[in-house]
Motif scaffolding. Sequence first.
Motif: not given
Length: 88
Positions: A78-87
């Motif tokens: 979930v954190e990986i997805i959030r990081d990608v979305r932030r970018e």
Amino acid sequence: MKTLEIHNLTEHINEILRMIKEEGETIEVTDGSEVIAHLVPVDKSSQPKKPHHESFWKRIDKYAAELGSQLPEKVDAVEIIRDVRREL
């Protein structure tokens, strides 16, 4: 090729479908003197084959293991997805 009037189609549908399936017969459907359809057997070699679900899931598990080996330990997906979305 056999010819059949449209009004006889529903009366003889079971027999017609049996002839198409078992004998490979093509039926020409007419409305008066006008040909309106051809009922033809399916080319079995062109039909898609049933998927092998077991082999599909084995491949998915393999890909997941390969992907998981590339991630740092204790990383939450979930954190990986959030990081990608932030970018974005």
